[in-house]
Design an enzyme around this catalytic site. Sequence first.
Site, PDB file in Angstrom:
ATOM      1  N   ILE A 183       7.063 -44.495  -1.945  1.00 51.89           N
ATOM      2  CA  ILE A 183       7.561 -43.820  -0.872  1.00 51.89           C
ATOM      3  C   ILE A 183       8.015 -42.435  -1.112  1.00 51.89           C
ATOM      4  CG2 ILE A 183       9.971 -44.466  -1.199  1.00 51.89           C
ATOM      5  CD1 ILE A 183      10.023 -45.547   1.844  1.00 51.89           C
ATOM      6  N   HIS A 238       3.742 -47.463 -12.306  1.00 56.32           N
ATOM      7  CA  HIS A 238       3.385 -46.110 -11.681  1.00 56.32           C
ATOM      8  C   HIS A 238       2.039 -45.671 -12.004  1.00 56.32           C
ATOM      9  CE1 HIS A 238       7.657 -45.579 -10.351  1.00 56.32           C
ATOM     10  NE2 HIS A 238       7.660 -46.296 -11.390  1.00 56.32           N
ATOM     11  N   HIS A 262       6.574 -53.101 -12.250  1.00 55.10           N
ATOM     12  CA  HIS A 262       5.791 -52.329 -11.572  1.00 55.10           C
ATOM     13  C   HIS A 262       5.334 -51.158 -12.440  1.00 55.10           C
ATOM     14  CE1 HIS A 262       9.744 -50.669 -10.742  1.00 55.10           C
ATOM     15  NE2 HIS A 262       9.142 -49.193 -10.943  1.00 55.10           N
ATOM     16  N   ASN A 303       8.979 -47.718 -16.109  1.00 54.38           N
ATOM     17  CA  ASN A 303      10.047 -47.956 -16.689  1.00 54.38           C
ATOM     18  C   ASN A 303      10.959 -49.049 -16.911  1.00 54.38           C
ATOM     19  OD1 ASN A 303       9.995 -44.901 -16.143  1.00 54.38           O
ATOM     20  ND2 ASN A 303      10.227 -45.117 -14.040  1.00 54.38           N
ATOM     21  N   GLU A 311      14.628 -48.333 -11.459  1.00 54.52           N
ATOM     22  CA  GLU A 311      15.695 -48.515 -10.241  1.00 54.52           C
ATOM     23  C   GLU A 311      15.260 -49.957  -9.537  1.00 54.52           C
ATOM     24  OE1 GLU A 311      14.780 -45.255  -7.616  1.00 54.52           O
ATOM     25  OE2 GLU A 311      15.161 -43.727  -9.173  1.00 54.52           O
ATOM     26  N   VAL A 312      14.158 -50.207  -9.406  1.00 56.95           N
ATOM     27  CA  VAL A 312      13.539 -51.537  -8.927  1.00 56.95           C
ATOM     28  C   VAL A 312      13.328 -52.642  -9.691  1.00 56.95           C
ATOM     29  CG1 VAL A 312      12.262 -52.564  -7.407  1.00 56.95           C
ATOM     30  CG2 VAL A 312      12.785 -50.120  -6.781  1.00 56.95           C
TER      31      VAL A 312
HETATM   32  P1  5GP Z   1      11.405 -47.178 -10.819  1.00 54.59           P
HETATM   33  O1  5GP Z   1      12.386 -46.184 -11.381  1.00 54.59           O
HETATM   34  O2  5GP Z   1      11.895 -48.369 -10.806  1.00 54.59           O
HETATM   35  O3  5GP Z   1      10.320 -47.101 -12.072  1.00 54.59           O
HETATM   36  O4  5GP Z   1      10.682 -46.714  -9.717  1.00 54.59           O
HETATM   37  C1  5GP Z   1      10.860 -47.217  -8.264  1.00 54.59           C
HETATM   38  C2  5GP Z   1       9.761 -46.543  -7.314  1.00 54.59           C
HETATM   39  O5  5GP Z   1       9.843 -47.158  -6.339  1.00 54.59           O
HETATM   40  C3  5GP Z   1      10.549 -45.043  -7.056  1.00 54.59           C
HETATM   41  O6  5GP Z   1       9.188 -44.316  -7.624  1.00 54.59           O
HETATM   42  C4  5GP Z   1      10.723 -44.928  -5.541  1.00 54.59           C
HETATM   43  O7  5GP Z   1      10.070 -43.986  -4.910  1.00 54.59           O
HETATM   44  C5  5GP Z   1       9.872 -46.271  -5.165  1.00 54.59           C
HETATM   45  N1  5GP Z   1      10.494 -47.133  -4.126  1.00 54.59           N
HETATM   46  C6  5GP Z   1      11.926 -47.555  -3.830  1.00 54.59           C
HETATM   47  N2  5GP Z   1      11.859 -47.972  -2.659  1.00 54.59           N
HETATM   48  C7  5GP Z   1      10.764 -48.129  -2.086  1.00 54.59           C
HETATM   49  C8  5GP Z   1      10.234 -48.642  -0.899  1.00 54.59           C
HETATM   50  O8  5GP Z   1      10.927 -48.974  -0.091  1.00 54.59           O
HETATM   51  N3  5GP Z   1       8.843 -48.472  -0.642  1.00 54.59           N
HETATM   52  C9  5GP Z   1       7.878 -47.833  -1.451  1.00 54.59           C
HETATM   53  N4  5GP Z   1       6.887 -47.816  -1.226  1.00 54.59           N
HETATM   54  N5  5GP Z   1       8.452 -47.296  -2.552  1.00 54.59           N
HETATM   55  C10 5GP Z   1       9.766 -47.541  -3.223  1.00 54.59           C
END
Ligand code: 5GP
Length: 122
Positions: free
Chosen positions: A34, A106, A104, A91, A99-100
């Site tokens: 997103i 990237h 996952h 991450n 964050e999530v």
């Molecule tokens: P992390 O920091 O956990 O590796 O990355 C989480 C990623 O999820 C971030 O790049 C963020 O932009 C993406 N993200 C968070 N919420 C959403 C969402 O509701 N939809 C999509 N498509 N991506 C999301």
Amino acid sequence: MNYDPDNIFAKILRNEIPCDRLYEDEYALAFNDISPQAPIHALVIPKGQYLSFADFSANASADEIAGFFRVAQRVADDLGLPKDGFRVISNIGRNGHQEVMHFHLHLLGGCDLGSMLKRGLG
Ligand code: 5GP
């Protein structure tokens, strides 16, 4: 930490939140980030409930692991990423700025991504 079934990617898997879907099969779902950090920025998530790369690697079945990583490469191929090269990031936890809390990858590319980390050891 326990897996929270209300994390945002779990909601995307349940179609409670929309996403820009790129590919889906029994093992994984891929969709565009997103908030893209590169011209191409896709996320690949497993269907199973795994917190992180560490959790997935330790606890997923061999079929889930193979299925997931083959989807990641298939999506990279579909996006044309191998031609000029790309980056795969996962991450993990606090230091990794995850964050999530649903595992996952990237997939990033579409331009020169620069050196791997902005922050050096200094
Ligand atoms: P992390 O920091 O956990 O590796 O990355 C989480 C990623 O999820 C971030 O790049 C963020 O932009 C993406 N993200 C968070 N919420 C959403 C969402 O509701 N939809 C999509 N498509 N991506 C999301």
